[in-house]
Scaffold this active site. Structure first.
Site, short mmCIF file in Angstrom:
data_model
loop_
_atom_site.label_atom_id
_atom_site.label_comp_id
_atom_site.label_asym_id
_atom_site.label_seq_id
_atom_site.Cartn_x
_atom_site.Cartn_y
_atom_site.Cartn_z
N SER A 47 0.94 -1.23 -0.18
CA SER A 47 -0.14 -0.04 -0.03
C SER A 47 0.90 1.27 -0.06
O SER A 47 0.13 2.24 -0.43
CB SER A 47 -0.79 -0.08 1.28
N ASP A 332 -3.44 7.82 8.67
CA ASP A 332 -4.43 6.95 9.52
C ASP A 332 -3.27 6.22 10.48
O ASP A 332 -2.03 6.78 10.65
CB ASP A 332 -5.08 5.99 8.73
N HIS A 335 -0.45 4.48 7.62
CA HIS A 335 -0.05 4.97 6.73
C HIS A 335 0.37 6.46 6.75
O HIS A 335 -0.46 7.22 7.34
CB HIS A 335 -1.00 4.85 5.36
#
Length: 358
Positions: A47, A332, A335
């Site tokens: 990600s 978050d 991340h």
């Protein structure tokens, strides 16, 4: 982690600089990449570098809803697990090709986009194929299969010879490793039965070694590997451990894995002559956390989304956010913010210079 990774990826070149000392001379950078025939950036990983491939997969690991994308162009959620762009997007912009690196599986991808680079990365993936399979996302083996598809599409567009030249002169970037521990080894029973921590680190480094050899077989000559971030500094890990400070045992695991990755890169350089660069994501993020004012940051212990302590992915969906994400290291609970990706990119530009294209 669903690629939970603050990781990051990073490499690259900061386009909107000069944020700090060591600001990038974009004109000089573009002259350098042109001189050495750098054609595009091809991205593999999790990600930290997935711009939306998971949107097309039957997985719950997605970030294509608000508040993700809050600071992206048109405030549009794309599948990037951040409020804005990723480090790889800044690389492409700095080199001068495009402002973003698109997802290879994006249905709106245009043939000409292939010329400027694409990302095959998939959130929640890792060096261990089992890590990706647990979340029904793309393992590196599948990402490499899509690289072959990319080469076919490119050949139809510009011819076989030019397509091969584009691949030969591309920068291949790998960013992963976080999920192998946080989503696999520490949560699932299979790998701990087979490996102790050090053995698993050796296994992951060996998988990376074989992946790069396969990339080389397919045409890669320049490879950038982004190290694993300090896992124990992620807000989610701190919360679960009940600590206000970074969890040192997790950081040690990341540090040791990075050491093994660097050892493998040295062997690859000697044996197959590939040009490689290592991006010290661990050091950059730790430095930002220890000296936030130096980077214009205020909050480094929690994320901008929701409470900032546990939310990421689905649990961040529709949540309120902090007023100014540029003051936060994390978007978050796992991340980085776009600002942190910029910091990573800015600090890592030396990795691209010299070792890779000099």
């Amino acid at each position: 982690m669903h690629s939970r990774v603050p990781m990051v990826t990073v490499l690259a070149l900061m386009a909107l600089m000069p944020l700090f000392s060591g600001a990038v001379d974009i004109r000089q950078l573009r002259q350098l990449t042109a001189k050495h025939n750098v054609t595009c950036v091809l991205v593999f990983g999790d990600s930290s570098v997935d711009p939306g491939n998971n949107n097309r997969l039957p997985t719950t690991v997605k970030g294509n809803f608000p508040p993700y994308g809050k600071d992206f162009f048109d405030r549009r959620p794309t599948g990037r697990f951040s409020n804005g762009r990723l480090a790889t997007d800044f690389i492409a912009e700095a080199i001068g090709y495009t402002k973003i690196i698109p997802a290879f599986l994006d249905p709106n991808l245009k043939p000409t986009d292939l010329l400027h680079g694409v990302s095959f990365a998939s959130a929640a993936s890792g060096y261990d194929d089992l890590t990706a399979n647990l979340s029904q996302v793309l393992p590196v083996s599948k990402q490499l299969e899509y690289l072959k598809h990319y080469k076919l599409h490119l050949s139809r567009l510009v011819g076989v010879k030019k397509a091969q030249n584009i691949v030969n002169n591309a920068i291949f970037l790998l960013s992963m490793g976080t999920n192998d521990f946080l989503q696999n080894y520490y949560l699932e029973p299979n790998r701990p039965k087979q490996f102790n921590v050090e053995q698993y680190q050796n296994f992951l480094a060996s998988r990376m070694f074989e992946d790069i050899k396969e990339m080389n077989r397919l045409g890669a000559t320049r490879v950038v590997v982004v190290g694993v971030p300090p896992l124990g500094c992620m807000p989610l890990v701190r919360t679960l451990a009940g600590q206000n400070t970074c969890v040192e045992s997790y950081n040690q695991v990341a540090w040791s894995l990075n050491a093994k990755i660097k050892e493998k890169l040295a062997i690859l350089k000697k044996t197959i002559g590939i040009k490689d660069a290592y991006v010290d994501c661990y050091g950059v993020i730790q430095n930002a956390i220890n000296t936030p004012k130096k980077f214009g940051l205020v909050e480094t212990s929690k994320g901008c989304c929701g409470s900032g302590t546990i939310e990421y992915g689905d649990t961040c969906k529709g949540m309120t956010t902090c007023a100014d994400p540029s003051k936060y290291a994390f978007w978050d609970a796992v991340h980085p913010t776009e600002k942190m990706y910029r910091i990573l990119a800015d600090e890592a530009i030396a990795s691209l210079d010299g070792a890779l294209i000099g």
